[in-house]
Design a protein around this motif. Structure first.
Motif, PDB file in Angstrom:
ATOM      1  N   VAL A 650       4.210 -27.146  36.503  1.00 31.12           N
ATOM      2  CA  VAL A 650       2.846 -27.386  36.961  1.00 31.12           C
ATOM      3  C   VAL A 650       2.124 -26.056  37.188  1.00 31.12           C
ATOM      4  CG1 VAL A 650       1.431 -28.369  38.803  1.00 31.12           C
ATOM      5  CG2 VAL A 650       3.458 -29.594  37.997  1.00 31.12           C
ATOM      6  N   ILE A 651       2.716 -25.204  38.008  1.00 35.87           N
ATOM      7  CA  ILE A 651       2.146 -23.863  38.232  1.00 35.87           C
ATOM      8  C   ILE A 651       2.835 -22.919  37.252  1.00 35.87           C
ATOM      9  CG2 ILE A 651       1.697 -22.070  39.939  1.00 35.87           C
ATOM     10  CD1 ILE A 651       1.980 -24.133  42.105  1.00 35.87           C
ATOM     11  N   THR A 652       2.304 -22.860  36.058  1.00 38.69           N
ATOM     12  CA  THR A 652       2.915 -22.046  35.007  1.00 38.69           C
ATOM     13  C   THR A 652       2.589 -20.574  35.205  1.00 38.69           C
ATOM     14  OG1 THR A 652       0.973 -22.356  33.592  1.00 38.69           O
ATOM     15  CG2 THR A 652       2.741 -23.995  33.406  1.00 38.69           C
ATOM     16  N   GLY A 653       3.209 -19.760  34.385  1.00 39.79           N
ATOM     17  CA  GLY A 653       2.939 -18.325  34.464  1.00 39.79           C
ATOM     18  C   GLY A 653       1.495 -17.988  34.180  1.00 39.79           C
ATOM     19  N   MET A 654       0.855 -18.744  33.269  1.00 40.76           N
ATOM     20  CA  MET A 654      -0.557 -18.502  32.966  1.00 40.76           C
ATOM     21  C   MET A 654      -1.440 -18.778  34.183  1.00 40.76           C
ATOM     22  SD  MET A 654      -2.906 -20.394  30.077  1.00 40.76           S
ATOM     23  CE  MET A 654      -1.764 -19.980  28.774  1.00 40.76           C
ATOM     24  N   ILE A 655      -1.121 -19.833  34.924  1.00 47.33           N
ATOM     25  CA  ILE A 655      -1.908 -20.157  36.115  1.00 47.33           C
ATOM     26  C   ILE A 655      -1.683 -19.113  37.205  1.00 47.33           C
ATOM     27  CG2 ILE A 655      -2.253 -21.869  37.924  1.00 47.33           C
ATOM     28  CD1 ILE A 655      -3.337 -22.736  35.242  1.00 47.33           C
ATOM     29  N   LYS A 656      -0.417 -18.781  37.471  1.00 48.67           N
ATOM     30  CA  LYS A 656      -0.119 -17.838  38.543  1.00 48.67           C
ATOM     31  C   LYS A 656      -0.713 -16.466  38.289  1.00 48.67           C
ATOM     32  CE  LYS A 656       3.970 -17.683  40.280  1.00 48.67           C
ATOM     33  NZ  LYS A 656       5.420 -17.582  40.413  1.00 48.67           N
ATOM     34  N   ALA A 657      -0.743 -16.039  37.041  1.00 44.23           N
ATOM     35  CA  ALA A 657      -1.249 -14.704  36.732  1.00 44.23           C
ATOM     36  C   ALA A 657      -2.725 -14.559  37.053  1.00 44.23           C
ATOM     37  CB  ALA A 657      -1.004 -14.375  35.265  1.00 44.23           C
ATOM     38  N   ASN A 658      -3.469 -15.669  37.040  1.00 48.79           N
ATOM     39  CA  ASN A 658      -4.913 -15.607  37.248  1.00 48.79           C
ATOM     40  C   ASN A 658      -5.338 -16.130  38.610  1.00 48.79           C
ATOM     41  OD1 ASN A 658      -5.830 -14.749  34.455  1.00 48.79           O
ATOM     42  ND2 ASN A 658      -4.625 -16.546  33.961  1.00 48.79           N
ATOM     43  N   PHE A 659      -4.372 -16.457  39.478  1.00 46.99           N
ATOM     44  CA  PHE A 659      -4.673 -16.889  40.839  1.00 46.99           C
ATOM     45  C   PHE A 659      -3.959 -15.961  41.816  1.00 46.99           C
ATOM     46  CE2 PHE A 659      -5.893 -20.550  38.503  1.00 46.99           C
ATOM     47  CZ  PHE A 659      -6.795 -21.257  39.284  1.00 46.99           C
ATOM     48  N   PRO A 660      -4.515 -14.777  42.069  1.00 36.46           N
ATOM     49  CA  PRO A 660      -3.829 -13.842  42.975  1.00 36.46           C
ATOM     50  C   PRO A 660      -3.800 -14.311  44.419  1.00 36.46           C
ATOM     51  CG  PRO A 660      -5.977 -12.993  42.347  1.00 36.46           C
ATOM     52  CD  PRO A 660      -5.763 -14.211  41.527  1.00 36.46           C
ATOM     53  N   ALA A 661      -4.783 -15.100  44.849  1.00 30.18           N
ATOM     54  CA  ALA A 661      -4.824 -15.594  46.225  1.00 30.18           C
ATOM     55  C   ALA A 661      -4.182 -16.977  46.269  1.00 30.18           C
ATOM     56  CB  ALA A 661      -6.260 -15.652  46.730  1.00 30.18           C
ATOM     57  N   ARG A 662      -3.218 -17.149  47.184  1.00 31.50           N
ATOM     58  CA  ARG A 662      -2.480 -18.409  47.253  1.00 31.50           C
ATOM     59  C   ARG A 662      -2.280 -18.800  48.721  1.00 31.50           C
ATOM     60  NH1 ARG A 662       2.054 -16.017  43.157  1.00 31.50           N
ATOM     61  NH2 ARG A 662       0.568 -15.320  41.576  1.00 31.50           N
ATOM     62  N   VAL A 663      -2.267 -20.115  48.930  1.00 30.34           N
ATOM     63  CA  VAL A 663      -2.012 -20.681  50.250  1.00 30.34           C
ATOM     64  C   VAL A 663      -0.857 -21.652  50.114  1.00 30.34           C
ATOM     65  CG1 VAL A 663      -2.888 -22.253  52.011  1.00 30.34           C
ATOM     66  CG2 VAL A 663      -4.327 -20.390  51.185  1.00 30.34           C
ATOM     67  N   ALA A 664       0.147 -21.499  50.962  1.00 30.92           N
ATOM     68  CA  ALA A 664       1.327 -22.357  50.927  1.00 30.92           C
ATOM     69  C   ALA A 664       1.495 -23.029  52.277  1.00 30.92           C
ATOM     70  CB  ALA A 664       2.572 -21.562  50.563  1.00 30.92           C
ATOM     71  N   PHE A 665       1.437 -24.363  52.267  1.00 32.50           N
ATOM     72  CA  PHE A 665       1.853 -25.123  53.437  1.00 32.50           C
ATOM     73  C   PHE A 665       3.362 -25.375  53.306  1.00 32.50           C
ATOM     74  CE2 PHE A 665      -2.655 -25.818  52.990  1.00 32.50           C
ATOM     75  CZ  PHE A 665      -3.117 -25.799  54.298  1.00 32.50           C
ATOM     76  N   ARG A 666       3.904 -26.142  54.201  1.00 29.34           N
ATOM     77  CA  ARG A 666       5.361 -26.325  54.203  1.00 29.34           C
ATOM     78  C   ARG A 666       5.810 -27.031  52.930  1.00 29.34           C
ATOM     79  NH1 ARG A 666       9.505 -29.805  56.122  1.00 29.34           N
ATOM     80  NH2 ARG A 666      11.262 -28.610  56.972  1.00 29.34           N
ATOM     81  N   VAL A 667       6.854 -26.464  52.290  1.00 28.84           N
ATOM     82  CA  VAL A 667       7.444 -27.048  51.094  1.00 28.84           C
ATOM     83  C   VAL A 667       8.894 -27.419  51.402  1.00 28.84           C
ATOM     84  CG1 VAL A 667       5.926 -25.837  49.487  1.00 28.84           C
ATOM     85  CG2 VAL A 667       8.050 -24.751  50.221  1.00 28.84           C
ATOM     86  N   ILE A 668       9.519 -28.102  50.441  1.00 32.00           N
ATOM     87  CA  ILE A 668      10.848 -28.640  50.689  1.00 32.00           C
ATOM     88  C   ILE A 668      11.928 -27.581  50.572  1.00 32.00           C
ATOM     89  CG2 ILE A 668      12.517 -30.397  49.982  1.00 32.00           C
ATOM     90  CD1 ILE A 668       9.953 -31.443  51.290  1.00 32.00           C
ATOM     91  N   SER A 669      11.840 -26.745  49.544  1.00 37.92           N
ATOM     92  CA  SER A 669      12.931 -25.810  49.264  1.00 37.92           C
ATOM     93  C   SER A 669      12.388 -24.404  49.068  1.00 37.92           C
ATOM     94  CB  SER A 669      13.697 -26.250  48.007  1.00 37.92           C
ATOM     95  OG  SER A 669      12.848 -26.203  46.873  1.00 37.92           O
TER      96      SER A 669
END
Length: 826
Positions: A650-669
């Motif tokens: 879902v969050i591929t390398g192409m997406i991550k490379a162009n989204f430098p700002a990220r917000v993470a809520f609680r994840v499972i692993s």
């Protein structure tokens, strides 16, 4: 003295390292461009289709330099100047050699010749190929077509013939008289040199030999002007009327300049051809000094005032008459939402439980001592959800030894969500984040009413919540420039999106900001439908501005790409680099609305569940999202993409490379945490709005502000009840490239949306060319080829004819309209 002079002369010849690097870079660039262009010309159809798939690893390139070569060839040859692009590579080589002080070419003369060929070669090949292929490029075809429409084919070839003829006549001086003189000079020089090599008599030959022994040293050749050589002339015997001429080896460069200024330079010494009567050299007599009897007046002329251009004068007159352009004038009475619309949850001050702090401190210190980890200092910082304990270990304690004890500390404290930061960024401490037993709520009202948010001087201010130190955290979306959010279900992701949208509505006027909302869940963003005529943007002929159908998402994303391209065209015509400069120029009335210029609002694309789009649409959604993320920053289009499944598909390398700002809520692993943040930590959060913000440098732990559904409804109702625009902000129309047909089996129901327009272009120009359709309709080569096949099946053009254009079977537009009516009646 001589050693110092030699050192100075040698140092002047040394080339600095930056110049060497730049020279080598230019030469390598010329080689890369040349090979890329050659490879592109051999496989230009395939390379052109691959030029837009730079990030797709599944597409293999046929160019020598891969997709970079495809892109260079498509940019310089097809979209620009055709085969004249090789001149650009040649110029890179020329300037690369100039860096090494190798004057193989005269710079200004080379540039003038290159500009001539860059201007006229594409037009020539465009006329030869009649717009087919890539030899002339888009520039050559457009100029050729323009000249051809005004002066005809004969006039076009006459202009080309006259231009190239004048060039060669002026460059090589091909006038009849000059050609005759050059031939005579060649004959005279040839026979003169042959005659000079043969002596008239034996006596003359012996006299010349004796003269050479008397006045010319053995290391000097028979030079007619010996003064100009760099050899030592101290052995030459001359008359006493002259002093020996000093050579550059005997005087420094500064002394030569001083003597040149003070004294006149004597004429070169002329040696007689006979040894018996040496001719005395003639000394140039100095000019007599003139008496200073004439009055000499010095006048310093002042610089003339800078002339104001007509465009600047016109804009100044408009500003003085009407004032600056006010983009809020259409909704001048619009009132921004007040803080009272948000719920007041009462006292939100952090309560300090000293017993809890002391207990946690003793447990941490005791556990570390058990594992032989000494602590010299410990400090606690209390936040709304988490308490940060900063410890300073004793000398000799390794940081990794403390980091390994994360699970042991969590077990000892009986707490969920222990996170160790070793070391703390910018501090000489190690941080241990421990969740509080009784966390404090962070309401949206408290952060919106804070002075930090109210006085924020940002383009798109977003207030997320509060930090561990209980400070309001405000960030600028325009500088992120895109935001990627992820988190498991029920951990506060949708509340975070509402907090972002609410903070933007509180700070930006409807004329300054538009939202494009994609809500596959169909319930999360439906609350904002009431502000459609104020803040939302949509496609034309669309009922709902909030997109819930995945099939419409593709058209919306591609429409945003068209909007992005249109805005870049406006910025290019206005000579601006970003939307802020453009809007400032438009407000100063320097841009004419009659030329298509307009005030550009910021556009924020919000996608609530990106994983669902990837599952249903796949690459059709990923490619426009990646293209917008790569290019849309400068023209004011920003993306907020949220997903509850942060997996690599879902969050591929192409997406991550162009989204430098990220917000993470609680994840499972921890794997999901590494996917979204490139580091662990999100799996240790406690949920309920506890989040990590990553801006490309540091991780910041925040407590997201809570905004409930009734609060969002009140804000939407307050905005929706006010006067708004007649409709939502309309995005450009987009028609998909789904139309396809097979030759010989034409189906009017499956024809391309641009079929009729393409047919009219072909009949009006009488050119059945796929490349022409591609340029006129601004299509890809594959879609233009499909339209041409449909035109063949409908009987508009003939069959494929190799390198030549197809034959147009309909002679005028009236006949075409009758054929189109017949096709509609089938």
């Amino acid at each position: 003295m001589n050693n110092e002079q030699n050192t100075t002369s040698n140092s002047s010849k040394i080339i600095s390292k930056p110049r060497i690097i730049s020279g080598v870079t230019l030469i390598i660039l010329s080689i890369v461009l040349t090979l890329s262009f050659v490879s592109y010309l051999m496989n230009w159809k395939a390379d052109q289709s691959q030029a837009g798939t730079m990030t797709d690893k599944t597409v293999q390139s046929s160019n020598l330099f891969g997709k970079i070569g495809d892109w260079l060839g498509n940019l310089f040859i097809f979209e620009s100047i055709g085969v004249a692009a090789f001149v650009v590579a040649f110029l890179c080589f020329v300037f690369g050699t100039l860096v090494f002080k190798k004057n193989y070419f005269k710079p200004w003369k080379t540039i003038s010749h290159s500009l001539f060929f860059i201007c006229w070669t594409p037009i020539f090949f465009g006329a030869v190929t009649n717009g087919e292929g890539v030899l002339g490029g888009v520039y050559g075809y457009q100029i050729m077509d323009y000249l051809k429409s005004y002066i005809g084919s004969v006039g076009l070839w006459l202009v080309l013939l006259v231009s190239f003829t004048l060039y060669f006549v002026l460059e090589f001086n091909l006038r009849p008289s000059s050609i005759k003189n050059k031939l005579n000079d060649i004959n005279d020089n040839t026979f003169g040199k042959l005659k000079s090599l043969m002596p008239d008599s034996d006596e003359e030959f012996e006299a010349d030999e004796e003269l050479e022994k008397e006045i010319v040293p053995e290391n000097i050749s028979n030079n007619p002007n010996p003064v100009k050589t760099d050899n030592d002339f101290s052995n030459i015997k001359v008359t006493q009327d002259f002093e020996p001429i000093k050579t550059p080896n005997q005087t420094s460069f500064k002394e030569d300049i001083k003597e040149t200024i003070k004294e006149s330079v004597p004429e070169p010494i002329v040696l007689s051809s006979t040894p018996s009567e040496p001719q005395k050299p003639v000394v140039q007599t100095p000019v007599a000094k003139v008496e200073d009897d004439i009055t000499f007046n010095v006048e310093i002329k002042k610089d003339e005032d800078f002339a104001v251009s007509p465009e600047q004068q016109k804009s100044d007159d408009l500003v003085s008459k009407h004032g600056l352009y006010d983009h809020k004038l259409d909704l001048a009475k619009f009132q921004m939402p007040s803080v009272e619309l948000l719920k007041d949850y009462g006292n939100e001050e952090i309560t300090i439980n000293k017993d809890e702090l002391e207990e946690n401190k003793n447990r941490i210190v005791g556990l570390l001592k058990t594992f032989n980890v000494g602590i010299s200092e410990i400090k606690a910082t209390i936040g709304p959800t988490v308490t940060l304990y900063e410890i300073v270990p004793e000398a000799g304690i390794r940081v990794a030894a403390i980091k390994k004890l994360q699970d042991d500390i969590a077990l000892n404290l009986s707490a969920l969500g222990i996170r160790i930061i070793a070391p703390m960024p910018g501090k000489g401490t190690i941080g241990i984040e421990v969740p509080r037993k009784n966390p404090t709520m962070v309401s949206m009202r408290s952060v919106v009413a804070s002075p930090k948010f109210q006085s924020a001087d940002m383009d798109l201010p977003i207030v997320f919540g509060r930090t561990i130190s209980n400070e309001v955290f405000v960030a600028d979306l325009a500088k992120m420039p895109h935001l990627l959010m992820a988190g498991a279900t029920g951990q506060g992701k949708s509340v975070g999106i509402n907090a972002i949208l609410t903070s933007l509505i509180y700070k930006k006027h409807p004329s300054e900001l538009k939202f494009v909302m994609v809500d596959p869940k169909k319930v999360e963003l439906s609350l904002y439908s009431k502000i459609e005529r104020h803040y939302l943007a949509k496609l034309p002929d669309t009922e709902d501005a909030i997109i819930t159908d995945n099939a419409k998402v593709i058209n919306t994303l591609n429409s945003l790409c068209i909007e992005m391209d249109d805005r870049y065209e406006l910025l290019k015509n206005a000579f601006c680099k970003n939307i802020k400069e453009y809007n400032a120029k438009f407000a100063q009335r320097k841009l004419n609305p009659e030329n298509g210029h307009r005030y550009l609002p910021y556009i924020v694309l919000v996608v609530d569940e990106f994983a669902d789009l990837i599952m249903t649409a796949g690459k059709e959604v990923e490619h426009p999202i990646a293209r917008l993320a790569q290019l849309a920053r400068a023209i004011g289009i920003h993306l907020i993409v949220a997903t509850q499944r942060p997996s690599v598909n879902v969050i591929t390398g192409m997406i991550k490379a162009n989204f430098p700002a990220r917000v993470a809520f609680r994840v499972i692993s921890g794997v999901d945490s590494k996917t979204i943040l490139d580091s662990p930590g999100a799996e240790q959060l406690v949920g309920k709005g506890d989040m990590l913000y990553f801006n490309g440098n540091d991780l910041t732990r925040l407590q997201c502000a809570f905004v409930d559904t009734p609060e969002v409804e009140r804000i939407a109702e307050f905005v929706g009840e006010q006067k708004g625009y007649s409709d939502a902000y309309l995005l450009p129309e987009y028609s998909g490239e789904d139309g396809s047909s097979t030759v010989g089996a034409f189906d009017p129901n499956e024809k391309d949306a641009l079929f009729e327009e393409g047919a009219r272009i072909v009949v009006s120009t009488q050119q059945g060319s796929t490349s022409m359709l591609q340029r006129q309709l601004k299509l890809g080569y594959n879609r233009a080829g499909r339209i041409m096949d449909q035109l063949e099946a409908a009987g508009v053009v003939g069959g494929f004819n190799g390198a030549k254009a197809r034959e147009v079977l309909i002679s005028d537009l009236n006949g075409l309209e009758r054929l189109l009516d017949e096709l509609k009646g089938r």
